[in-house]
Design an enzyme around this catalytic site. Sequence first.
Site, PDB file in Angstrom:
ATOM      1  N   TYR A 152       0.821  -1.208   0.000  1.00 51.00           N
ATOM      2  CA  TYR A 152       0.000   0.000   0.000  1.00 51.00           C
ATOM      3  C   TYR A 152       0.864   1.272   0.000  1.00 51.00           C
ATOM      4  O   TYR A 152       0.452   2.295  -0.532  1.00 51.00           O
ATOM      5  CB  TYR A 152      -0.884   0.050   1.258  1.00 51.00           C
ATOM      6  N   LYS A 199       2.928 -15.433   2.390  1.00 51.92           N
ATOM      7  CA  LYS A 199       3.151 -16.152   1.136  1.00 51.92           C
ATOM      8  C   LYS A 199       4.651 -16.412   1.064  1.00 51.92           C
ATOM      9  O   LYS A 199       5.361 -15.971   0.154  1.00 51.92           O
ATOM     10  CB  LYS A 199       2.639 -15.296  -0.039  1.00 51.92           C
ATOM     11  N   ASP A 231      -3.233 -18.254   0.295  1.00 49.63           N
ATOM     12  CA  ASP A 231      -4.248 -18.935  -0.528  1.00 49.63           C
ATOM     13  C   ASP A 231      -4.932 -20.042   0.275  1.00 49.63           C
ATOM     14  O   ASP A 231      -6.164 -20.165   0.285  1.00 49.63           O
ATOM     15  CB  ASP A 231      -3.646 -19.469  -1.846  1.00 49.63           C
ATOM     16  N   ASP A 255      -6.311  -7.024   4.363  1.00 49.94           N
ATOM     17  CA  ASP A 255      -7.459  -6.375   3.727  1.00 49.94           C
ATOM     18  C   ASP A 255      -8.380  -7.436   3.141  1.00 49.94           C
ATOM     19  O   ASP A 255      -9.593  -7.434   3.369  1.00 49.94           O
ATOM     20  CB  ASP A 255      -6.954  -5.428   2.627  1.00 49.94           C
ATOM     21  N   ASP A 259     -12.180  -9.081   4.779  1.00 46.32           N
ATOM     22  CA  ASP A 259     -13.481  -9.023   4.081  1.00 46.32           C
ATOM     23  C   ASP A 259     -14.068 -10.428   3.963  1.00 46.32           C
ATOM     24  O   ASP A 259     -15.264 -10.639   4.148  1.00 46.32           O
ATOM     25  CB  ASP A 259     -13.332  -8.410   2.679  1.00 46.32           C
TER      26      ASP A 259
HETATM   27  C1  IPM Z   1     -10.280  -1.179   4.405  1.00 46.91           C
HETATM   28  C2  IPM Z   1     -10.553  -0.589   3.046  1.00 46.91           C
HETATM   29  C3  IPM Z   1      -9.395   0.316   2.670  1.00 46.91           C
HETATM   30  C4  IPM Z   1      -8.152  -0.538   2.576  1.00 46.91           C
HETATM   31  C5  IPM Z   1      -9.617   1.107   1.376  1.00 46.91           C
HETATM   32  C6  IPM Z   1     -10.861   1.949   1.448  1.00 46.91           C
HETATM   33  C7  IPM Z   1      -8.418   1.943   1.014  1.00 46.91           C
HETATM   34  O1  IPM Z   1     -10.784  -1.582   2.109  1.00 46.91           O
HETATM   35  O2  IPM Z   1     -10.147  -0.412   5.376  1.00 46.91           O
HETATM   36  O3  IPM Z   1     -10.207  -2.396   4.505  1.00 46.91           O
HETATM   37  O4  IPM Z   1      -7.910  -1.179   1.559  1.00 46.91           O
HETATM   38  O5  IPM Z   1      -7.421  -0.583   3.561  1.00 46.91           O
HETATM   39 MG    MG Z   2     -10.843  -3.538   2.919  1.00 48.79          MG
END
Ligand code: IPM
Ligand code: MG
Length: 382
Positions: A152, A199, A231, A255, A259
């Site tokens: 990032y 990884k 993975d 990240d 999710d």
């Molecule tokens: C998160 C989001 C952010 C990230 C985005 C909005 C930049 O997806 O906080 O997980 O990737 O960190």
């Molecule tokens: Mg995110």
Amino acid sequence: MKVNEYNYPEMKKKITVLPGDGVGPEVVEQGVKVMNAVNNVFEHQFDLKTYDFGAISIDRHGIPLTDETLENCLKSDAVFLGAIGDPKYDNDPAFPVRPEQGLLKLRKSLQLFSNIRPITTYELLKNISPLKNELLKEVNFVIYRELTGGIYFGEKKISEDKSTASDLCEYSENEISRIAYQAFEAAANRRNKLTLIDKANVLETSRLWRRVIQDISKEYPSIKVDYLFVDNAAMQVMLNPGQFDVILTENMFGDIISDLASVITGSLGMLPSSSVGNKVALFEPIHGSYPQAKGLDIANPMATILSVAMMYEYFGLFREAEMIKNGVKWALNNGIITKDLSNGEEPNTCSKVGDMVAWFIEEKGSVNIKQESTKLSLNCII
Ligand code: IPM
Ligand code: MG
């Protein structure tokens, strides 16, 4: 020194509130209601100041994070964030400013190197999880995601003719060990298990992570450490989520895995987070700005309310945090839920859920409404 009826000192804190975009302002409003209720009951004083951040800041000031907003964040004890992002900035890669740049700058400036995302399941929501019920037994883990390094923040390049691009992924020992210690401490206070996701069969940075974690693990002999390639980890999170206690991972893998893990709960609307570093901490729901629901009062405020609970925990105010979590459980048990959680029942609005959790806290949990009369009571109380 003034003490409250619980016999400990009242707390004074400065909180910067960044409602952001989409449903951000609506969910933050519920979080603030809950904060006010807690502070009334426990006699704390939080000084809340609200600033523009994200797309709204681009619209008003041309950039997603102004110096004024940043300075106020730096001066506060905690930042309380809703969500950022607007589709008008999403679909055009050539757009020079994007709301997310503000978020990355804020994370870096506040040195929020550790992003903590607890994954909890609630009995009542098991039926809306896409995972089979038997997989949801014992699911309770927390993800420690590194937040200010890796791909990032590494050097970004695009060739002059724009045909080749690169993003550098870089980590130092120090960047790894400072979050690793937090994760090990968390594991020591939980079920003594830590899983590093990397990884290492391909990436040099991952091999560095492994080496640093192996070194630190010698200081924590009672913690069982295991290592999963990302993975395989993605598969394991779906196949056997009950195996995890503390997950530690780098920025990008964190990240994605967080999710994925959020799916287990049944709704992204239930998941809070905190980001901590050296000084100021930040609290926000993990969901995004959900622009389609903006202004409709239908978003689930629970993730934001639970982020407020994490804020009290961070301040060492555990009774307050417990009260908020009990309020959320009570609301769920009484069908005081938004559309995303409803299994056919008539859903409540975002603001009503916030009102009810705040009411539960004001009444110090001595509320007693029966499931059948929930709707009636909701109408009488508010
Ligand atoms: C998160 C989001 C952010 C990230 C985005 C909005 C930049 O997806 O906080 O997980 O990737 O960190
Ligand atoms: Mg995110």
